[in-house]
Design a protein around this motif. Structure first.
Motif, PDB file in Angstrom:
ATOM      1  N   LEU A 243      -7.471  -6.258  -0.656  1.00 48.91           N
ATOM      2  CA  LEU A 243      -7.613  -5.809   0.728  1.00 48.91           C
ATOM      3  C   LEU A 243      -7.107  -6.863   1.715  1.00 48.91           C
ATOM      4  CD1 LEU A 243     -11.028  -3.922   0.570  1.00 48.91           C
ATOM      5  CD2 LEU A 243      -8.690  -3.065   0.205  1.00 48.91           C
ATOM      6  N   SER A 244      -5.854  -7.209   1.539  1.00 44.16           N
ATOM      7  CA  SER A 244      -5.152  -8.081   2.474  1.00 44.16           C
ATOM      8  C   SER A 244      -4.721  -7.262   3.675  1.00 44.16           C
ATOM      9  CB  SER A 244      -3.922  -8.681   1.791  1.00 44.16           C
ATOM     10  OG  SER A 244      -2.893  -8.959   2.706  1.00 44.16           O
ATOM     11  N   PRO A 245      -4.967  -7.744   4.908  1.00 48.34           N
ATOM     12  CA  PRO A 245      -4.544  -6.970   6.083  1.00 48.34           C
ATOM     13  C   PRO A 245      -3.047  -6.684   6.082  1.00 48.34           C
ATOM     14  CG  PRO A 245      -5.266  -9.194   6.699  1.00 48.34           C
ATOM     15  CD  PRO A 245      -5.663  -8.986   5.287  1.00 48.34           C
ATOM     16  N   PHE A 246      -2.255  -7.585   5.542  1.00 48.77           N
ATOM     17  CA  PHE A 246      -0.804  -7.366   5.497  1.00 48.77           C
ATOM     18  C   PHE A 246      -0.460  -6.145   4.647  1.00 48.77           C
ATOM     19  CE2 PHE A 246       3.081  -7.958   2.990  1.00 48.77           C
ATOM     20  CZ  PHE A 246       4.028  -7.932   4.004  1.00 48.77           C
ATOM     21  N   TYR A 247      -0.976  -6.091   3.427  1.00 50.23           N
ATOM     22  CA  TYR A 247      -0.646  -4.985   2.532  1.00 50.23           C
ATOM     23  C   TYR A 247      -1.250  -3.666   3.018  1.00 50.23           C
ATOM     24  CZ  TYR A 247       1.393  -8.165  -0.868  1.00 50.23           C
ATOM     25  OH  TYR A 247       2.194  -9.081  -1.480  1.00 50.23           O
ATOM     26  N   LEU A 248      -2.445  -3.728   3.580  1.00 47.55           N
ATOM     27  CA  LEU A 248      -3.063  -2.513   4.115  1.00 47.55           C
ATOM     28  C   LEU A 248      -2.215  -1.929   5.243  1.00 47.55           C
ATOM     29  CD1 LEU A 248      -6.770  -3.721   4.212  1.00 47.55           C
ATOM     30  CD2 LEU A 248      -5.874  -1.908   2.740  1.00 47.55           C
ATOM     31  N   ASN A 249      -1.771  -2.783   6.143  1.00 47.62           N
ATOM     32  CA  ASN A 249      -0.935  -2.317   7.246  1.00 47.62           C
ATOM     33  C   ASN A 249       0.425  -1.830   6.759  1.00 47.62           C
ATOM     34  OD1 ASN A 249      -1.955  -2.841  10.229  1.00 47.62           O
ATOM     35  ND2 ASN A 249      -2.836  -4.425   8.937  1.00 47.62           N
ATOM     36  N   LEU A 250       0.961  -2.475   5.746  1.00 49.16           N
ATOM     37  CA  LEU A 250       2.262  -2.082   5.202  1.00 49.16           C
ATOM     38  C   LEU A 250       2.193  -0.665   4.636  1.00 49.16           C
ATOM     39  CD1 LEU A 250       5.071  -3.432   4.742  1.00 49.16           C
ATOM     40  CD2 LEU A 250       4.282  -3.990   2.437  1.00 49.16           C
ATOM     41  N   LEU A 251       1.162  -0.395   3.861  1.00 48.44           N
ATOM     42  CA  LEU A 251       1.039   0.934   3.259  1.00 48.44           C
ATOM     43  C   LEU A 251       0.676   1.982   4.310  1.00 48.44           C
ATOM     44  CD1 LEU A 251       1.104   2.825   0.896  1.00 48.44           C
ATOM     45  CD2 LEU A 251      -1.191   2.042   0.229  1.00 48.44           C
ATOM     46  N   LEU A 372      -2.790  -9.711  -7.544  1.00 50.18           N
ATOM     47  CA  LEU A 372      -3.716  -9.429  -6.454  1.00 50.18           C
ATOM     48  C   LEU A 372      -3.379  -8.094  -5.802  1.00 50.18           C
ATOM     49  CD1 LEU A 372      -3.923 -12.994  -4.869  1.00 50.18           C
ATOM     50  CD2 LEU A 372      -5.740 -11.806  -6.095  1.00 50.18           C
ATOM     51  N   SER A 373      -2.109  -7.908  -5.463  1.00 51.66           N
ATOM     52  CA  SER A 373      -1.671  -6.685  -4.802  1.00 51.66           C
ATOM     53  C   SER A 373      -1.121  -5.697  -5.826  1.00 51.66           C
ATOM     54  CB  SER A 373      -0.582  -7.013  -3.774  1.00 51.66           C
ATOM     55  OG  SER A 373       0.124  -5.852  -3.402  1.00 51.66           O
ATOM     56  N   PHE A 374      -1.633  -4.457  -5.813  1.00 55.00           N
ATOM     57  CA  PHE A 374      -1.087  -3.428  -6.697  1.00 55.00           C
ATOM     58  C   PHE A 374       0.351  -3.101  -6.318  1.00 55.00           C
ATOM     59  CE2 PHE A 374      -5.579  -1.515  -7.546  1.00 55.00           C
ATOM     60  CZ  PHE A 374      -5.895  -2.655  -8.264  1.00 55.00           C
ATOM     61  N   LEU A 375       0.674  -3.182  -5.036  1.00 51.92           N
ATOM     62  CA  LEU A 375       2.045  -2.951  -4.597  1.00 51.92           C
ATOM     63  C   LEU A 375       2.991  -3.982  -5.208  1.00 51.92           C
ATOM     64  CD1 LEU A 375       1.462  -2.107  -0.845  1.00 51.92           C
ATOM     65  CD2 LEU A 375       2.817  -0.700  -2.406  1.00 51.92           C
TER      66      LEU A 375
END
Length: 386
Positions: A243-251, A372-375
């Motif tokens: 739940l990184s704000p970067f990856y959440l916002n990207l998706l 860490l990131s599934f993406l």
């Protein structure tokens, strides 16, 4: 993120200010967690407390001269004078709260004198200007700068660290916050320099809590005219993994584009963001190599030739495995990279330390290794796991 784009981190900010009453702080955590955003918010809150704060990004620097010059430029006398005049009442409150740093540790190591020319002279002038003022020095990407300085000149790195430590351990009203994507303490430990920052408590920033992440996603979607249910926000969080704000916002951003295209191709007019839109957004992100290729190129840029192949093999095995792998399983899979068991174990430890610091890999509660990131995992599986 700043202003209304900054979400939560309320407990983190509260803890940071509490730490700063009696200490300087080392802010650490992997890339893409919002350390720079947290520093910006600290700076925004500083004015309310009568503290003059500036964020100084030193990532692009590699000399002590440039470091001192950057700090100097961020705290000009004219700005400090204006602050002292306009925030006189608040300044008194800060000075009553702030506790002087314990100077007993100062004698535990020998601090070498600074050069009497160049940056040493400028450093002493800077210290004398700021030490008694209610100033917050937010030094962003300090570890990246320090890593380059160490590689360039270990002796100068030690002198700079020694000066900063002596300044912090003096009877000072100013406070430092050093941030770094690379673990500062781990970097210093590798070069036997840990004593130079042992007076700064480490504050490790983590990912968002699930409730906060869902609330941020729902609000950001609303601002763009979309309705995102709590269940769909939860689905997006599950797709993201970390739940990184970067990856959440990207998706979220790519999901809203997918939803817009869906409405354009149909007779639907509702503004609901559904799970299918999130799936489509996820697939679109993975199809765009440019979104993630820098993660691959960073390894080529930062790692020594002897480490690149090993780290790439490690990432490949973690990405392509159907289940999470233990350290023992990874050691077995990496035998082709290094035949000697002891050297292989040492290389694995070094590679894991780097990849964890930089936001590639992490460990689960049962000590299994995962992206860490599934993406990032699925991008790696698609493009670099053959």
């Amino acid at each position: 993120a700043s202003g209304d784009d900054f979400f939560d981190r309320l407990s983190e900010l509260e803890d940071m200010w509490r730490y700063l009453e009696g200490n300087h702080v080392s802010l650490t955590g992997p890339r893409r967690l919002g350390k720079s955003s947290l520093l910006k918010r600290l700076g925004e809150q500083a004015e309310e407390k009568g503290v003059f704060a500036r964020m100084i990004d030193v990532e692009g620097l590699d000399t002590a001269v440039a470091f001192v010059a950057a700090i100097n430029a961020g705290y000009p006398d004219e700005s400090l004078k204006h602050h002292m005049q306009s925030a006189a009442g608040k300044i008194g409150s800060w000075l009553k709260v702030v506790r002087k740093v314990d100077i007993k540790l100062l004698g535990s190591i020998e601090v070498q004198p600074l050069p009497d020319r160049g940056w040493g002279n400028d450093a002493q002038k800077l210290e004398s200007r700021l030490t008694d003022l209610p100033v917050l020095l937010l030094v962003d990407e300090f570890s990246v700068f320090l890593e380059k300085l160490i590689a360039r000149d270990l002796r100068k790195a030690e002198l700079l660290l020694g000066w900063l430590r002596r300044w912090r351990m003096s009877d000072t009203s100013c406070r430092f916050v050093f941030s770094g994507s690379v673990g500062i303490n781990a970097l210093l430990e590798r070069h036997h320099l840990t004593t130079w920052l042992n007076d700064c408590p480490e504050f490790q920033l983590g990912p968002f809590r699930p409730k906060v992440a869902r609330g941020m996603l729902i609000e950001l979607a609303r601002r763009d005219g979309w309705s995102l249910s709590d269940d769909s926000a939860c689905y997006l969080c599950d797709k993201t993994g970390w739940l990184s704000p970067f990856y959440l916002n990207l998706l979220l951003d790519e999901s809203m584009k997918a939803a817009r295209d869906r409405l354009l191709e149909s007779d639907e007019t509702d503004g609901d963001l559904c799970n299918n839109d999130i799936d489509d957004g996820y697939d679109r992100l993975l199809a765009s190599r440019s979104r993630f290729i820098h993660w691959y190129k960073r390894l080529q840029r930062d790692l020594a030739d002897s480490s690149i192949a090993f780290s790439l093999a490690l990432l490949r095995h973690v990405a392509k495995a159907d289940t999470l792998l233990t350290r023992k399983q990874l050691l077995a899979r990496l035998a082709k990279q290094e035949a000697d068991p002891q050297k292989r174990a040492e290389q694995l430890s070094d590679s894991l330390a780097y990849l964890e610091e930089h936001g590639y890999l992490g460990q689960t509660a049962d000590l299994k290794i995962t992206f860490l990131s599934f993406l990032l995992r699925d991008y790696w599986r698609r493009n670099h796991a053959d």
